[in-house]
Design a protein around this motif. Structure first.
Motif, mmCIF file in Angstrom:
data_model
loop_
_atom_site.group_PDB
_atom_site.id
_atom_site.type_symbol
_atom_site.label_atom_id
_atom_site.label_comp_id
_atom_site.label_asym_id
_atom_site.label_seq_id
_atom_site.Cartn_x
_atom_site.Cartn_y
_atom_site.Cartn_z
ATOM 1 N N LEU A 27 53.462 -18.431 29.733
ATOM 2 C CA LEU A 27 54.542 -19.151 30.435
ATOM 3 C C LEU A 27 55.893 -18.891 29.782
ATOM 4 O O LEU A 27 56.905 -18.745 30.468
ATOM 5 C CB LEU A 27 54.261 -20.659 30.465
ATOM 6 N N ASP A 28 55.892 -18.846 28.456
ATOM 7 C CA ASP A 28 57.158 -18.607 27.752
ATOM 8 C C ASP A 28 57.750 -17.234 28.083
ATOM 9 O O ASP A 28 58.955 -17.018 27.908
ATOM 10 C CB ASP A 28 56.964 -18.719 26.223
ATOM 11 N N ALA A 29 56.891 -16.322 28.541
ATOM 12 C CA ALA A 29 57.367 -14.972 28.865
ATOM 13 C C ALA A 29 58.083 -14.922 30.216
ATOM 14 O O ALA A 29 58.700 -13.929 30.570
ATOM 15 C CB ALA A 29 56.202 -13.997 28.869
ATOM 16 N N PHE A 30 57.989 -16.027 30.981
ATOM 17 C CA PHE A 30 58.619 -16.057 32.302
ATOM 18 C C PHE A 30 59.950 -16.801 32.258
ATOM 19 O O PHE A 30 60.070 -17.831 31.593
ATOM 20 C CB PHE A 30 57.714 -16.770 33.317
ATOM 21 N N SER A 31 60.900 -16.278 32.987
ATOM 22 C CA SER A 31 62.177 -16.964 33.136
ATOM 23 C C SER A 31 62.158 -17.711 34.472
ATOM 24 O O SER A 31 61.992 -17.104 35.526
ATOM 25 C CB SER A 31 63.289 -15.912 33.104
ATOM 26 N N MET A 32 62.273 -19.026 34.405
ATOM 27 C CA MET A 32 62.238 -19.839 35.633
ATOM 28 C C MET A 32 63.348 -20.878 35.592
ATOM 29 O O MET A 32 63.608 -21.449 34.531
ATOM 30 C CB MET A 32 60.908 -20.597 35.736
ATOM 31 N N PRO A 33 63.981 -21.149 36.728
ATOM 32 C CA PRO A 33 65.005 -22.201 36.748
ATOM 33 C C PRO A 33 64.354 -23.586 36.732
ATOM 34 O O PRO A 33 63.215 -23.756 37.169
ATOM 35 C CB PRO A 33 65.731 -21.958 38.078
ATOM 36 N N GLU A 34 65.096 -24.562 36.248
ATOM 37 C CA GLU A 34 64.656 -25.959 36.368
ATOM 38 C C GLU A 34 64.915 -26.451 37.785
ATOM 39 O O GLU A 34 65.812 -25.960 38.438
ATOM 40 C CB GLU A 34 65.428 -26.833 35.363
ATOM 41 N N PRO A 35 64.154 -27.404 38.300
ATOM 42 C CA PRO A 35 63.035 -28.113 37.663
ATOM 43 C C PRO A 35 61.702 -27.377 37.784
ATOM 44 O O PRO A 35 60.673 -27.913 37.386
ATOM 45 C CB PRO A 35 62.990 -29.421 38.449
ATOM 46 N N LEU A 36 61.750 -26.150 38.318
ATOM 47 C CA LEU A 36 60.508 -25.400 38.519
ATOM 48 C C LEU A 36 59.769 -25.197 37.206
ATOM 49 O O LEU A 36 58.544 -25.384 37.129
ATOM 50 C CB LEU A 36 60.822 -24.039 39.159
ATOM 51 N N LYS A 37 60.527 -24.823 36.179
ATOM 52 C CA LYS A 37 59.917 -24.523 34.891
ATOM 53 C C LYS A 37 59.129 -25.731 34.357
ATOM 54 O O LYS A 37 57.963 -25.611 33.975
ATOM 55 C CB LYS A 37 61.011 -24.119 33.907
ATOM 56 N N SER A 38 59.776 -26.893 34.373
ATOM 57 C CA SER A 38 59.095 -28.107 33.886
ATOM 58 C C SER A 38 57.864 -28.429 34.722
ATOM 59 O O SER A 38 56.839 -28.869 34.192
ATOM 60 C CB SER A 38 60.058 -29.298 33.912
ATOM 61 N N ALA A 39 57.993 -28.226 36.043
ATOM 62 C CA ALA A 39 56.855 -28.521 36.926
ATOM 63 C C ALA A 39 55.693 -27.571 36.644
ATOM 64 O O ALA A 39 54.525 -27.992 36.641
ATOM 65 C CB ALA A 39 57.286 -28.422 38.388
ATOM 66 N N VAL A 40 56.008 -26.316 36.388
ATOM 67 C CA VAL A 40 54.965 -25.324 36.093
ATOM 68 C C VAL A 40 54.274 -25.670 34.765
ATOM 69 O O VAL A 40 53.041 -25.689 34.682
ATOM 70 C CB VAL A 40 55.570 -23.896 36.064
ATOM 71 N N TYR A 41 55.063 -25.967 33.747
ATOM 72 C CA TYR A 41 54.466 -26.356 32.461
ATOM 73 C C TYR A 41 53.623 -27.629 32.631
ATOM 74 O O TYR A 41 52.537 -27.739 32.067
ATOM 75 C CB TYR A 41 55.555 -26.588 31.397
#
Lengths: 303, 303
Positions: A27-41
């Protein structure tokens, strides 16, 4: 009938630590905008039993220290990402409308429906990105035909999972027979569990190795056993132990094994499927110690 | 500034017929339960411009009669399946909540939210299944490394598309500058359009061929141009011509190029991006006739 000795959960604990670490790296290898990133984690890192990665690692352990182990680690991450995507979408209001998962708010309860939908969507494509990546590679790069086989297995099982979902929804409130119920669960749950095993199998064994059909049999039996056990736990366990709403199946009139054949018969059927799984493992003798341990854990689990 | 001659739509029409036929063959190869099957066909077979497959075929036409053309046809199907999945999910009530698409009921309007969600989900995994399959293969089977590259491109662009969606939602009602807007659209729309081109590119050219970076430039420019044109059409066109609700962007206060820079400036920008696209095609001289035709169509389109 195989007796269940004291279950050694060390292998599972080790697998859980490994996958937690690898999922984080992925997951850390992916660049994602918030709030998507938090939702994915949130969707991925909540925990869970991590049965699929554990089966993936344990299958690879049939040939310890295999040079393609990086591809096994990627497969374990990918299959878990697919599983997590399916949970995020299953919990949505238009599906199971569940607010609780693993004792925590579901993805949409925490981040809203739109973000949970998109988190599920990206988890699916991320799974294929991870499989095709060089993540965890050290000196050995894995041959393209192996990775391609892994992708085919993952894609096919993901499609089957969706078909199983649809069959499951269609069966709500209907009387279905055991054959129809098996068809639902072989697709809905069994296919992805089998995929976890087969993605590791094609990485460490040649396509013509007789180990492959044995592992396919094992995967089929354990995949279905897992779902039968899940149905049983929904009846006999409580919400706190399960980490999700217990008794939900009966409430929404789901087709389950206990509903179809009664609780005791369902338990006997779970055991029978586990016996089939162990029979397939016999081919590997002591090499299958890890797969055997995990199978025993699955049959004896309480959540 | 490149002048727009009479646009020859024959190539596009031919591409549309080809993809319609290939999508039908691909979907027919899958076994799905109802109502999922009908929802999937509905989401895929409604038509649309089929811009992505057309770009995929036209790129492959830089080397006519290439022995790996089956892999190009699979790529065209796969990219269109990803596009269709994204539309089915975009239209859901928790997203754009749109009931009309291509002049027809959207997937959830026709089949319900749960089925539309699952149709989108399976379309994504089916895309990867098709890429990894032997569909359309005749005598030549395509090398695994090429298919693997195709999968990586498709998976990465699918993830970018989701990121672009999130950025787009976040930007609603916000004032964003041109750089931020470009970032949204390069992800949301541009990445998949570029993927259509690059999946064909890696199939027909070696990784070191200088054609590859030229096609990447072309794909970047045409992908962004497509979205600028889309924004313009939302302002200047009507619902009947568009086949979807016109004026919707302004209504929900979306960040668009006309809103940012005014309609005339947006038109000039679209032209400028097309000039960039044509400049990249200059490398291929007359061989790029099909790509050039499709680019001209995209700039002059009314829907």
């Amino acid at each position: 009938m195989t007796s269940i000795p004291n279950v050694n959960t060390e292998i599972l604990t080790h697998a859980q630590q490994q996958i937690q670490q690898d999922l984080t790296m992925a997951l850390d290898a992916f660049s994602m905008p918030e709030p998507l990133k938090s939702a994915v984690y949130h969707a991925v890192m909540l925990g869970g039993k991590r049965v699929r990665p554990a089966l993936c690692y344990a299958t690879a352990n049939l040939k310890p220290n295999h040079p393609h182990y990086a591809a096994v680690r990627r497969a374990a991450v990918a299959v878990e990402l697919i599983h997590c995507y399916s949970l995020a979408h299953d919990d949505l209001p238009c599906m199971d409308n569940d607010l609780l998962r693993r004792g925590q708010p579901t993805c949409h309860a925490a981040f809203g429906e739109d973000t949970a939908l998109l988190a599920g969507d990206i988890l699916q494509s991320m799974a294929f990105e991870v499989l095709g990546s060089r993540l965890f590679d050290t000196q050995h790069s894995v041959d393209s035909p192996i990775i391609l086989k892994q992708m085919q297995i993952l894609a096919t099982s993901s499609s089957k999972m969706v078909c199983g979902q649809v069959l499951d929804i269609q069966a709500e409130g209907q009387h279905v027979d055991q054959q129809a119920l098996e068809n639902i669960h072989r697709n809905k749950t069994g296919a992805l569990i089998q995929a976890a095993i087969m993605m590791a199998a094609v990485t460490i064994f040649d396509g013509t190795d007789p180990a492959i059909p044995q592992l396919r049999k094992f995967g089929q039996a354990i995949g279905l056993a897992f779902q039968v056990q899940d149905d049983i736990l929904d009846v006999v366990s409580d919400t706190q132990t399960l980490g999700k709403t217990a008794g939900k199946d009966e409430q929404v009139d789901k087709s389950t094994y206990p509903a179809l054949m009664g609780l005791e018969q369902a338990k006997a059927y779970a055991q029978q499927l586990h016996d089939q799984a162990f029979a397939a493992l016999a081919y590997f003798a002591d090499d299958a110690e890890q797969l055997s341990q995990i199978s025993q854990f699955l049959l004896s689990r309480k959540s």
